[in-house]
Structure formats: structure tokens, C-alpha cells
Design a protein around this motif. Structure first.
Motif, PDB file in Angstrom:
ATOM      1  N   GLU A  44       0.745  -1.214  -0.075  1.00  0.00           N
ATOM      2  CA  GLU A  44       0.079   0.003   0.108  1.00  0.00           C
ATOM      3  C   GLU A  44       0.729   1.114  -0.040  1.00  0.00           C
ATOM      4  N   ALA A  45       0.669   2.131  -1.027  1.00  0.00           N
ATOM      5  CA  ALA A  45       1.507   3.222  -1.118  1.00  0.00           C
ATOM      6  C   ALA A  45       0.960   4.215  -0.007  1.00  0.00           C
ATOM      7  N   ASP A  46       1.689   5.245   0.042  1.00  0.00           N
ATOM      8  CA  ASP A  46       1.362   6.264   0.962  1.00  0.00           C
ATOM      9  C   ASP A  46       0.270   7.085   0.520  1.00  0.00           C
ATOM     10  N   VAL A  47      -0.901   7.234   1.183  1.00  0.00           N
ATOM     11  CA  VAL A  47      -2.098   7.694   0.551  1.00  0.00           C
ATOM     12  C   VAL A  47      -2.029   9.361   0.482  1.00  0.00           C
ATOM     13  N   ILE A  48      -1.112   9.877   1.177  1.00  0.00           N
ATOM     14  CA  ILE A  48      -0.847  11.341   1.013  1.00  0.00           C
ATOM     15  C   ILE A  48      -0.176  11.595  -0.493  1.00  0.00           C
ATOM     16  N   ALA A  49       0.708  10.977  -0.777  1.00  0.00           N
ATOM     17  CA  ALA A  49       1.313  10.920  -1.921  1.00  0.00           C
ATOM     18  C   ALA A  49       0.186  10.886  -3.322  1.00  0.00           C
ATOM     19  N   LYS A  50      -0.714   9.908  -2.877  1.00  0.00           N
ATOM     20  CA  LYS A  50      -1.854   9.951  -3.996  1.00  0.00           C
ATOM     21  C   LYS A  50      -2.855  11.005  -4.109  1.00  0.00           C
ATOM     22  N   HIS A  51      -2.961  11.525  -2.811  1.00  0.00           N
ATOM     23  CA  HIS A  51      -3.798  12.640  -2.783  1.00  0.00           C
ATOM     24  C   HIS A  51      -3.118  14.009  -3.364  1.00  0.00           C
ATOM     25  N   VAL A  52      -1.727  13.993  -3.186  1.00  0.00           N
ATOM     26  CA  VAL A  52      -1.180  15.147  -3.927  1.00  0.00           C
ATOM     27  C   VAL A  52      -1.299  15.225  -5.149  1.00  0.00           C
TER      28      VAL A  52
END
Length: 210
Positions: free
Chosen positions: A181-189
């Protein structure tokens, strides 16, 4: 939401094939404390809902989507699994923000033991590569880890003795599959920047021209 800090190693007790679904029963102790029907427990990084509770065990239903997208499709009775209850607001965020939504499955492709830690290389699905950076966060089988080196098609992590002893990553070998699971913050950015860059400001007659 989870933190990627494994609370205990559970054991797969039963795997019941229902055709397009699977019922998974897990033996555990710590994660059952204060847990009720409908609560969430992360199993190797996959958020599952408690559908039955028993003495020293609990059961969850896995849909076909979960079986298709995670390594849980291959578990058998006797397998050890990483377990974590959903975090509460009064707890420290010891790892990083983890949703329990598996983004892809990687494969252990190299393992280099040393006296005090192991360096493990894991293959990386192409669609996740853009979310990883050196010293950034990644969740592997539900364990919050720091990326040592982010490569085009793989990444490395360094496992300390605590991680080796208290999680399944201590026994993972070359060829084993792991949930990522990748960092959700990176996906939102990424999504926010994509929306911003797609917006064009029309030229106004009041704008000055060079």
C-alpha cells in the motif's frame, strides 16, 4: 485507518471456499480485546470486517475483489499473518497513515541478512513506482516501513530485529508475495496537482501583454 504497527501474529485456522468468496477464520488474542462485530482488523495489510467472534478466533468474509487484488488468495490453515486493529484517536501514530486498501502485490526478489538487520528487495508494480521516494513510507503486508532505495521496478527496505521478530517479514523468502500500500498522502497530492495543472485561465482583455 491503521498505523502499520503490527500488534500480533495471528494464525489462519480455517479457509472456507464459497465459490466467489472465502470465509477466513483467524486465531488471535490481542486484537480481540475490545473488538466487536463489524469492527475492522488489518490482515497482512488488508482491512477486513469482523463477521463472527469466537473464543480466541474471529472470522471475516473476503469478496472476489479482495482475492483478486491481494496475496490473501493464497493463504492456507497454519499460515501466520500480521494483525492490527483500527487505530483510535487517543493512540500515537507510530507508523504512518495506512488505509488497509492494498494497491498491489509485490514479490520478494532478494534478501541480504546482516548481523543486526536484513535488507529486502521487493518488486514494485509499475503503477506504484511514482509514489515511492527514498526515505518515504510504504506498507508491506501491513507493516509500516521506510523505503531505503526506490528503483524503477523494485524498492528496498531495511528490517530491524523488532520487525523480524514480531511480523511475518522475518520469515518471508525470495519468491513470496506481499501486499503493498502506497502512502495515501502521495496519492492525494498527485490528484490535487493533476486537477490544478488541468485548469487553464482564459486570457482577459484586462491582462497586460508583454
Amino acid at each position: 485507518m491503521f498505523t502499520g504497527i503490527v500488534e500480533e501474529l495471528g494464525t489462519i485456522a480455517e479457509v472456507t471456499d464459497q465459490g466467489d468468496a472465502v470465509r477466513l477464520t483467524v486465531e488471535a488474542s490481542t486484537v480481540l480485546e475490545g473488538t466487536g462485530l463489524g469492527d475492522s482488523i488489518s490482515v497482512n495489510g488488508c482491512c477486513l470486517t469482523v463477521s463472527e467472534l469466537g473464543e480466541g478466533r474471529w472470522t471475516a468474509d473476503l469478496m472476489q475483489e479482495t482475492l483478486d487484488r491481494t496475496s490473501l488468495r493464497g493463504v492456507v490453515p497454519g499460515d501466520r499473518v500480521n494483525l492490527e486493529r483500527a487505530v483510535t484517536v487517543d493512540k500515537r501514530l507510530g507508523g504512518h497513515i495506512v488505509q488497509g486498501h492494498v494497491d498491489g502485490v509485490g514479490e520478494v526478489i532478494a534478501r541480504s541478512p546482516s548481523e543486526h538487520w536484513d535488507v529486502v528487495e521487493i518488486s514494485l508494480p509499475a503503477h506504484l513506482a511514482r509514489y515511492l521516494v527514498d526515505k518515504g513510507s510504504i506498507t508491506v503486508d501491513g507493516v509500516s516501513l521506510t523505503v531505503v532505495e526506490a528503483r524503477d521496478s523494485s524498492f528496498t527496505v531495511s528490517l530491524i530485529p523488532e520487525t523480524l521478530a514480531r511480523t511475518t517479514l522475518g520469515s518471508r523468502r525470495v519468491g513470496d508475495l506481499v501486499n503493498l500500500e502506497a502512502d495515501v498522502i502521495a496519492k492525494h497530492v498527485e490528484k490535487l496537482l493533476g486537477a490544478y495543472s488541468s485548469v487553464t485561465t482564459p486570457f482577459s482583455e484586462n491582462d497586460e501583454e508583454d
